[in-house]
Scaffold this active site. Structure first.
Site, short mmCIF file in Angstrom:
data_model
loop_
_atom_site.label_atom_id
_atom_site.label_comp_id
_atom_site.label_asym_id
_atom_site.label_seq_id
_atom_site.Cartn_x
_atom_site.Cartn_y
_atom_site.Cartn_z
N SER A 140 43.90 52.52 10.75
CA SER A 140 44.87 52.89 11.74
C SER A 140 44.32 51.87 12.99
CB SER A 140 44.52 54.30 12.34
OG SER A 140 45.08 54.66 13.39
N TYR A 153 39.93 61.98 13.58
CA TYR A 153 40.77 60.98 13.10
C TYR A 153 39.97 59.52 13.28
CZ TYR A 153 45.14 58.07 12.34
OH TYR A 153 46.27 57.78 11.97
#
Ligand code: NAD
Length: 278
Positions: A140, A153
């Site tokens: 990401s 995350y």
């Protein structure tokens, strides 16, 4: 890619579905995994309409035993596996580290980090045997830059990056015929942020109207690229044997900013968040 076998995790929605359909357009035979059987069935139906073979497996990538038997079943069905797209992921955001329940860290790391480790270990021998394997791990923008209220995350996505880069070196050192690629998407218009609401409710957190509104605004402002476009950038990068693929202008800006302004960027991001919250 014609007639080669590709495994895609998280194929029931978003980037995973778009990757599956992009691979189908290239003639790949597909092994699709997800925890959502309805979404999986829809992806397989659409891939089938493009004239390719697509089979589905309901698998939780955080469950090591389930992933091991998934890999065995895929091998029994298709034989050699050429490409693995480790895409399944959840966000688990909206809570700071001080207040976060352990359940948030456990679930996000189980899916986003352990999931990638499980499937990679299970399929790596097959990718090596294929003679021209490709492993694609979706990290990401938060594998380049951490973000407040996305602690679990960010931890998982930095982990995916480190794991992928270590494995790439090992494949090169051993002379194994496997290309290893890490992907850093910026905001892509998918269900990922909205799914956080259901996950928060599942672990018993109270979902306030304010948090719902935050998700709505985030969906509108931050998640802009279409999943089809994101998948096309990824698949072209894979075809060009790129070891690292940045998806979207936001990911490219962050990639430069964290290297040019390593000490200043956390402060700039924190200040921008404070202003956005007003
Ligand atoms: N959308 C973005 O802006 C964005 C940005 C950067 C990275 N990513 C990454 O892209 C990947 C795909 O996310 P998306 O945006 O398409 O989200 P999405 O929510 O649309 O799709 C994620 C899929 O993963 C599946 N999944 C969740 N937990 C699973 C599990 N334990 N086992 C198997 N499948 C599981 C979900 O059911 C869903 O089908 C994720 O790894 C995400 O972190 C997304």
């Amino acid at each position: 890619m014609h007639a080669k076998v590709a495994v895609v995790t998280g194929a029931a929605s978003g980037i995973g579905r778009a990757l599956a359909l992009g691979l189908a357009r290239r003639g790949a035979r597909l092994a699709l995994a997800d925890i959502d059987p309805g979404g999986l069935g829809e992806t397989a139906r659409r891939a089938g309409a493009l004239g390719v073979e697509a089979h589905t497996w309901q698998v939780d990538v955080g469950d090591r035993a389930a992933v091991v038997s998934f890999a065995a079943e895929v091998e029994k069905h298709y034989g050699t596996v050429h490409q693995l797209y480790n895409n399944a992921g959840i966000a688990g955001g909206g809570v700071n580290i001080l207040d976060a329940e352990w359940a948030v860290f456990e679930r996000v790391l189980a899916v986003n980090l352990w999931g990638v480790l499980h499937t990679t270990k299970a399929f790596l021998p097959h990718l090596i045997d294929s003679g021209a394997g490709h492993l694609v791990n979706i990290s990401s923008l938060n594998g380049l830059m951490a973000q407040a209220e996305l602690g679990a995350y960010s931890t998982s996505k930095f982990g995916v990056r480190g794991f992928t880069e270590a494995l790439r070196m090992e494949m090169v050192a051993a002379g194994h015929p496997v290309r290893v690629c890490v992907v850093h998407p910026g905001g892509v218009k998918t269900n990922i942020a909205t799914a956080t609401l259901a996950e928060a409710e599942r672990i018993g957190r109270v979902v306030t109207a304010e948090y719902r509104e935050q998700i709505r605004v985030y969906n509108e402002r931050a998640l802009r690229l279409s999943p089809d476009r994101a998948a096309e950038i990824i698949l072209r990068g894979v075809e060009a044997n790129r070891p690292r693929i940045l998806v979207g202008g936001d990911a490219r800006v962050v990639d430069v900013a964290v290297r040019l302004l390593p000490r200043v960027y956390p402060w700039l991001v924190g200040r921008a968040m404070r202003q956005a919250a007003r």
